[in-house]
Design a protein around this motif. Structure first.
Motif, PDB file in Angstrom:
ATOM      1  N   ALA A  21       0.825  -1.213   0.000  1.00  0.00           N
ATOM      2  CA  ALA A  21       0.000   0.000   0.000  1.00  0.00           C
ATOM      3  C   ALA A  21       0.856   1.258   0.000  1.00  0.00           C
ATOM      4  O   ALA A  21       0.417   2.315  -0.479  1.00  0.00           O
ATOM      5  N   ALA A  22       2.088   1.148   0.510  1.00  0.00           N
ATOM      6  CA  ALA A  22       2.981   2.306   0.571  1.00  0.00           C
ATOM      7  C   ALA A  22       3.690   2.570  -0.752  1.00  0.00           C
ATOM      8  O   ALA A  22       4.477   3.510  -0.849  1.00  0.00           O
ATOM      9  N   GLY A  23       3.422   1.743  -1.764  1.00  0.00           N
ATOM     10  CA  GLY A  23       3.971   2.015  -3.080  1.00  0.00           C
ATOM     11  C   GLY A  23       4.944   0.998  -3.614  1.00  0.00           C
ATOM     12  O   GLY A  23       5.393   1.110  -4.762  1.00  0.00           O
ATOM     13  N   HIS A  24       5.302  -0.007  -2.807  1.00  0.00           N
ATOM     14  CA  HIS A  24       6.165  -1.064  -3.313  1.00  0.00           C
ATOM     15  C   HIS A  24       5.379  -1.973  -4.255  1.00  0.00           C
ATOM     16  O   HIS A  24       4.158  -2.137  -4.106  1.00  0.00           O
ATOM     17  N   VAL A  25       6.084  -2.600  -5.198  1.00  0.00           N
ATOM     18  CA  VAL A  25       5.417  -3.551  -6.088  1.00  0.00           C
ATOM     19  C   VAL A  25       5.615  -4.989  -5.630  1.00  0.00           C
ATOM     20  O   VAL A  25       4.851  -5.872  -6.030  1.00  0.00           O
ATOM     21  N   THR A  26       6.631  -5.236  -4.809  1.00  0.00           N
ATOM     22  CA  THR A  26       6.806  -6.556  -4.210  1.00  0.00           C
ATOM     23  C   THR A  26       7.273  -6.399  -2.775  1.00  0.00           C
ATOM     24  O   THR A  26       7.886  -5.391  -2.405  1.00  0.00           O
ATOM     25  N   VAL A  27       6.995  -7.407  -1.979  1.00  0.00           N
ATOM     26  CA  VAL A  27       7.497  -7.499  -0.607  1.00  0.00           C
ATOM     27  C   VAL A  27       8.717  -8.410  -0.636  1.00  0.00           C
ATOM     28  O   VAL A  27       8.613  -9.578  -1.002  1.00  0.00           O
ATOM     29  N   ASP A  28       9.876  -7.880  -0.280  1.00  0.00           N
ATOM     30  CA  ASP A  28      11.083  -8.707  -0.287  1.00  0.00           C
ATOM     31  C   ASP A  28      11.182  -9.564   0.964  1.00  0.00           C
ATOM     32  O   ASP A  28      11.563 -10.736   0.890  1.00  0.00           O
ATOM     33  N   PHE A  29      10.864  -8.989   2.110  1.00  0.00           N
ATOM     34  CA  PHE A  29      10.963  -9.751   3.362  1.00  0.00           C
ATOM     35  C   PHE A  29      10.213  -9.014   4.457  1.00  0.00           C
ATOM     36  O   PHE A  29      10.088  -7.784   4.437  1.00  0.00           O
ATOM     37  N   VAL A  30       9.700  -9.786   5.410  1.00  0.00           N
ATOM     38  CA  VAL A  30       9.092  -9.250   6.630  1.00  0.00           C
ATOM     39  C   VAL A  30       9.598 -10.113   7.781  1.00  0.00           C
ATOM     40  O   VAL A  30       9.292 -11.308   7.846  1.00  0.00           O
ATOM     41  N   ILE A  31      10.379  -9.524   8.656  1.00  0.00           N
ATOM     42  CA  ILE A  31      10.854 -10.208   9.861  1.00  0.00           C
ATOM     43  C   ILE A  31      10.154  -9.590  11.055  1.00  0.00           C
ATOM     44  O   ILE A  31      10.211  -8.376  11.263  1.00  0.00           O
ATOM     45  N   MET A  78      10.457  -1.131  -5.224  1.00  0.00           N
ATOM     46  CA  MET A  78       9.624  -0.055  -5.739  1.00  0.00           C
ATOM     47  C   MET A  78       9.440  -0.211  -7.249  1.00  0.00           C
ATOM     48  O   MET A  78      10.175  -0.971  -7.895  1.00  0.00           O
ATOM     49  N   PRO A  79       8.484   0.500  -7.861  1.00  0.00           N
ATOM     50  CA  PRO A  79       8.321   0.413  -9.318  1.00  0.00           C
ATOM     51  C   PRO A  79       9.606   0.759 -10.077  1.00  0.00           C
ATOM     52  O   PRO A  79       9.834   0.251 -11.181  1.00  0.00           O
ATOM     53  N   SER A  80      10.447   1.572  -9.494  1.00  0.00           N
ATOM     54  CA  SER A  80      11.724   1.930 -10.113  1.00  0.00           C
ATOM     55  C   SER A  80      12.665   0.745 -10.218  1.00  0.00           C
ATOM     56  O   SER A  80      13.635   0.780 -10.985  1.00  0.00           O
ATOM     57  N   GLY A  81      12.415  -0.306  -9.419  1.00  0.00           N
ATOM     58  CA  GLY A  81      13.327  -1.436  -9.333  1.00  0.00           C
ATOM     59  C   GLY A  81      14.228  -1.364  -8.123  1.00  0.00           C
ATOM     60  O   GLY A  81      14.878  -2.354  -7.769  1.00  0.00           O
ATOM     61  N   TYR A  82      14.274  -0.194  -7.464  1.00  0.00           N
ATOM     62  CA  TYR A  82      15.173   0.008  -6.333  1.00  0.00           C
ATOM     63  C   TYR A  82      14.489  -0.397  -5.028  1.00  0.00           C
ATOM     64  O   TYR A  82      13.266  -0.397  -4.925  1.00  0.00           O
ATOM     65  N   ARG A  83      15.316  -0.738  -4.031  1.00  0.00           N
ATOM     66  CA  ARG A  83      14.836  -1.472  -2.856  1.00  0.00           C
ATOM     67  C   ARG A  83      14.844  -0.628  -1.583  1.00  0.00           C
ATOM     68  O   ARG A  83      15.601   0.327  -1.452  1.00  0.00           O
TER      69      ARG A  83
END
Length: 371
Positions: free
Chosen positions: A191-201, A234-239
């Motif tokens: 919801a904050a604008g990321h296109v994928t979730v890489d990890f949640v710890i 992010m949509p930019s590809g950056y993390r």
């Protein structure tokens, strides 16, 4: 393609990579779907068993092997701006043989660092006289030095993950499981604008002593510290990547004492960032504070890692890495203290090395957040 995207993936990168390939003594780079390919072309190609590969000779024209069914996607991607030939291949073709025939005799080629083994072995067979090395040996010098557009993308990613951390106190409640909290955080990351979730710890209580703890069905208890380390693309590809520590009610005895040590260590490491300082000295700045207070054996990992198109990339902030920092280097500073079977803590920010020192892209409070 927007101007923002053009700035982020400039056409000039192709020529820069070609020059670096020649300077490194390689005959060609072979870049399959990976961060390496996206860095050079802006094309986020699907990783498939069918070969998509940018072939970048040290001298001569580059071309891209593309499965015919993926040709429309390639033609509509940022790679179309580069002027490289798209060589479409059909299901009964051998694309590896086509690459070999077009390259001719080569002595040394660089393979995308994350190329699948099934593809690297096919290239070995198709180019039996060629030594295979990692393309990262060439591209690392380009990828480590972030451009102004890349830095802007990392700032955007940092702000997005900060917005998620701002919501965590409302999600962490005694009686909820780590998995339940983690699912809510994952939704918030998107919801904050990321296109994928890489990890949640979400490491509660004793699970906080495991730096890469996986979400579990453990129920969070009152009076427990919880380590929350989260990131996405992010949509930019950056993390993004940031860690904060929360306590559900007042923390247990002794926890605040070593948390204060950890916070001083993280501040010391961040303050040490400036051009010319070896990477290992940033690690030492954090480690010395922790060791001086008697917690040295509980800091069990490096202080940081580079970040960009990958969550973990060069440079690595670790003892033995004497590479000096340069303007544009982007990396995490994340010391931790982990008491096995009890609890743990880690504070993590992403920093950009600038002329004046280290610029944090994460700005959430670093003090222990008591909920």
């Amino acid at each position: 393609m927007t101007k923002e995207s053009s700035d982020l993936y400039p056409v000039a990168r192709l020529a820069a990579a070609q020059e670096a390939t020649a300077a490194a003594g390689l005959d060609a780079l072979l870049l399959t779907p990976s961060p390496d390919l996206r860095y050079i072309t802006g094309y986020e190609a699907l990783p498939l068993e069918r070969l998509t590969c940018l072939v970048l000779p040290a001298r001569g024209d580059a071309f891209m092997m593309v499965p015919r069914l993926e040709l429309p996607a390639a033609e509509h991607s940022p790679a179309s701006r580069l002027g490289v030939e798209f060589v479409a291949w059909d299901e009964t073709d051998d694309p590896y043989a086509v690459v070999a025939a077009r390259l001719g005799k080569v002595g040394k080629v660089g393979l995308a660092d994350l190329m699948w083994a099934m593809q690297s072995l096919r290239f070995r067979d198709a180019l039996p006289g060629a030594e295979q090395v990692l393309a990262g040996t060439v591209l690392r010098e380009l990828r480590m030095r972030k451009s102004p557009a890349e830095i802007a993308a990392l700032r955007e990613a940092g702000a997005a993950i900060d917005a998620v951390h701002a919501q965590v106190p409302d999600l962490l409640k005694a009686g909820r499981t780590e998995r339940e909290v983690g699912a809510d955080i994952a939704e918030a990351i998107l919801a904050a604008g990321h296109v994928t979730v890489d990890f949640v710890i979400v490491g509660s209580g004793p699970n906080g002593a495991s730096p890469h703890h996986e979400l579990s069905d453990r129920v969070i208890q009152a009076g427990e510290p919880v380590v929350v380390d989260i990131g996405g693309r992010m949509p930019s590809g950056y993390r993004s990547d940031s860690t904060r520590v929360y306590s559900v009610g007042e923390p247990p005895a002794g926890f605040q004492k070593y948390y204060d040590v950890l916070q001083r260590a993280q501040e010391a490491a961040c303050a040490a960032v400036r051009p010319g300082v070896p990477c290992e000295e940033i690690d030492a700045a954090a480690r010395e504070v922790i060791a001086a207070e008697g917690y040295g054996e509980y800091f069990i990992h490096r202080t940081g890692h580079g970040i960009g198109l990958e969550s973990h990339e060069e440079p690595y902030i670790v003892a033995g890495n004497t590479e000096p920092l340069e303007e544009g280097f982007a990396f995490s500073v994340e010391p931790g203290i982990y008491l096995p079977g009890t609890h743990g803590a880690r504070i993590e920010d992403i920093l950009i090395c600038t002329e004046g020192g280290g610029e944090r892209v994460n700005h959430r409070p670093r003090e222990l957040v008591v909920i």
